[in-house]
Design a protein around this motif. Sequence first.
Motif, mmCIF file in Angstrom:
data_model
loop_
_atom_site.group_PDB
_atom_site.id
_atom_site.type_symbol
_atom_site.label_atom_id
_atom_site.label_comp_id
_atom_site.label_asym_id
_atom_site.label_seq_id
_atom_site.Cartn_x
_atom_site.Cartn_y
_atom_site.Cartn_z
ATOM 1 N N LEU A 30 34.416 40.162 31.619
ATOM 2 C CA LEU A 30 35.364 41.267 31.802
ATOM 3 C C LEU A 30 36.496 40.881 32.750
ATOM 4 O O LEU A 30 37.646 41.295 32.568
ATOM 5 N N LEU A 31 36.179 40.076 33.754
ATOM 6 C CA LEU A 31 37.167 39.770 34.804
ATOM 7 C C LEU A 31 37.792 38.380 34.668
ATOM 8 O O LEU A 31 38.601 37.986 35.512
ATOM 9 N N HIS A 32 37.474 37.653 33.601
ATOM 10 C CA HIS A 32 37.903 36.252 33.562
ATOM 11 C C HIS A 32 39.417 36.103 33.542
ATOM 12 O O HIS A 32 39.953 35.128 34.070
ATOM 13 N N ASP A 33 40.141 37.060 32.978
ATOM 14 C CA ASP A 33 41.609 36.987 32.937
ATOM 15 C C ASP A 33 42.253 38.055 33.819
ATOM 16 O O ASP A 33 43.412 38.420 33.598
ATOM 17 N N ILE A 34 41.539 38.538 34.820
ATOM 18 C CA ILE A 34 41.985 39.699 35.583
ATOM 19 C C ILE A 34 43.319 39.460 36.295
ATOM 20 O O ILE A 34 44.072 40.402 36.570
ATOM 21 N N ALA A 35 43.644 38.192 36.566
ATOM 22 C CA ALA A 35 44.893 37.892 37.287
ATOM 23 C C ALA A 35 46.078 37.657 36.359
ATOM 24 O O ALA A 35 47.183 37.376 36.836
ATOM 25 N N PHE A 63 42.328 30.715 39.219
ATOM 26 C CA PHE A 63 42.124 30.589 40.660
ATOM 27 C C PHE A 63 42.447 31.913 41.375
ATOM 28 O O PHE A 63 41.675 32.394 42.206
ATOM 29 N N ILE A 64 43.572 32.505 41.033
ATOM 30 C CA ILE A 64 43.967 33.771 41.673
ATOM 31 C C ILE A 64 42.991 34.884 41.282
ATOM 32 O O ILE A 64 42.636 35.735 42.098
ATOM 33 N N GLY A 65 42.525 34.842 40.036
ATOM 34 C CA GLY A 65 41.552 35.838 39.601
ATOM 35 C C GLY A 65 40.275 35.778 40.405
ATOM 36 O O GLY A 65 39.692 36.813 40.754
#
Length: 476
Positions: A288-293, A313-315
């Motif tokens: 769910l959060l792998h592309d959050i950034a 990295f930022i994610g």
Amino acid sequence: MQTTQDILQHIDRKAFTAVGEAADALGVECYAVGGYVRDLFLQRHSKDIDFVSVGTDSGISIAREVARRIGHGAKVNIFRTYGTAQVRYRGTELEFVAARRESYHTDSRNPIVEEGSLADDISRRDFTINAMAISVNSANFGQLLDMFQGLDDLRNRIIRTPLDPDITFSDDPLRMMRAIRFATQLDFNILPATLDAISRNASRISIITRERIYTELSKIMASPRPSIGWKLLADTGLLEFILPELNAMRGVEIIHGRSHKDNFQHTLMVLDRVAEKSDDIWLRWSALLHDIAKPVTKRWDDNTGWTFHNHNFIGSKMVPKIFRALKMPLGEPMRYVQKMVELHMRPIALVEDTVTDSAVRRLITDAGEDLPALMTLCRADITSRNPEKVRKHLKNFDDVLRKIEDVTERDHLRNFQPPIDGAEIMSTFGLPPSAEVGIIKSAIKDAVLDGIIPNEYEAAREYMLRIGMEMGLKAL
């Protein structure tokens, strides 16, 4: 699905009979209600049964009578503040409460509770499928009470509220999360009028504690297709209040006729693909959060088009904030998700023929025992509307897997640890715990990973002595 004629064949007859006899002895009406009744018709087994009785303190009285009749040290747990009591019976947890009606203040989901009728109690239930009751009294044992056609809604796979949904959701906004959770778990549809009411009352979710919200999200994430819930959260406007970083991923921007994929829709696809392969809840959160950034790293470049540089990295740096905001576990689960988010771009980068064994070794050691889970996430991340493109990427991914397997076996890197540990470095040079120890240990690790020395003790010790000498240290 069971029918009303099947009820007597499938209820927990021993528990129902014990409670019914206790209720009859006290001259009190008593009914099994809620989730147990719903799951009975869905043919899902439940070890928890809720009972509602009519009359002040009747629930506590029946609980005590049940425990007395059971004997053998049966214990009643009474929660006087809530007017409830619990009894454990043959591995089943029985909970008792007297029928009540509720009213609410606008700034709290905690109700003002008063004694009520059975109709009052049934009416206050969140959804029709949870508003059915089965009598346990001997006079009408096993009879179904279905004031709001909950059984029809079960058959038609519909989620709706017994009363006005705007009042239901405004009174207790957590019910909006529960509606979406049930729709996800059961693969039911939320009635359009009920869904519209969730959208109208979405801002009310702000009065609900993050712990309660996270509990519902966890159940959504454990469902067979978690994307159902997250899409409903987005469509109703709840996502903006619950996880704004994820909500920011929705939509597509176009510059000079060139667009990027809808990162939210892509994420839901990845999430479901991971869910097909793994029940690991934290790997699902990683998906769910792998592309959050991506929203915060999105840039337009006239030469290359849309870019999302360093979003992995930022994610990973965004994960702790998200976990804290949702009151999620901040220990190993959070670090695991951070690790998956940061590493999810690494495997596919190894596809080029020019990639060195050193790069492969570093991925193996950085992922450690989580490498299989990482590869599951990365394979799920290969999505496109172009079947040929997907086929090509999957072939590339298989090539990467072969490289990893080859280097792992050849260099004995599975569960890699440097051949020399810090304790031996300290004893060799007479050093206390210090920066020098860390420098030497890192140098040995890098030498193994870069192929300068083999992953063997003697070679590592010789290298340690050489590094120590260069640092001005003497072996004891």
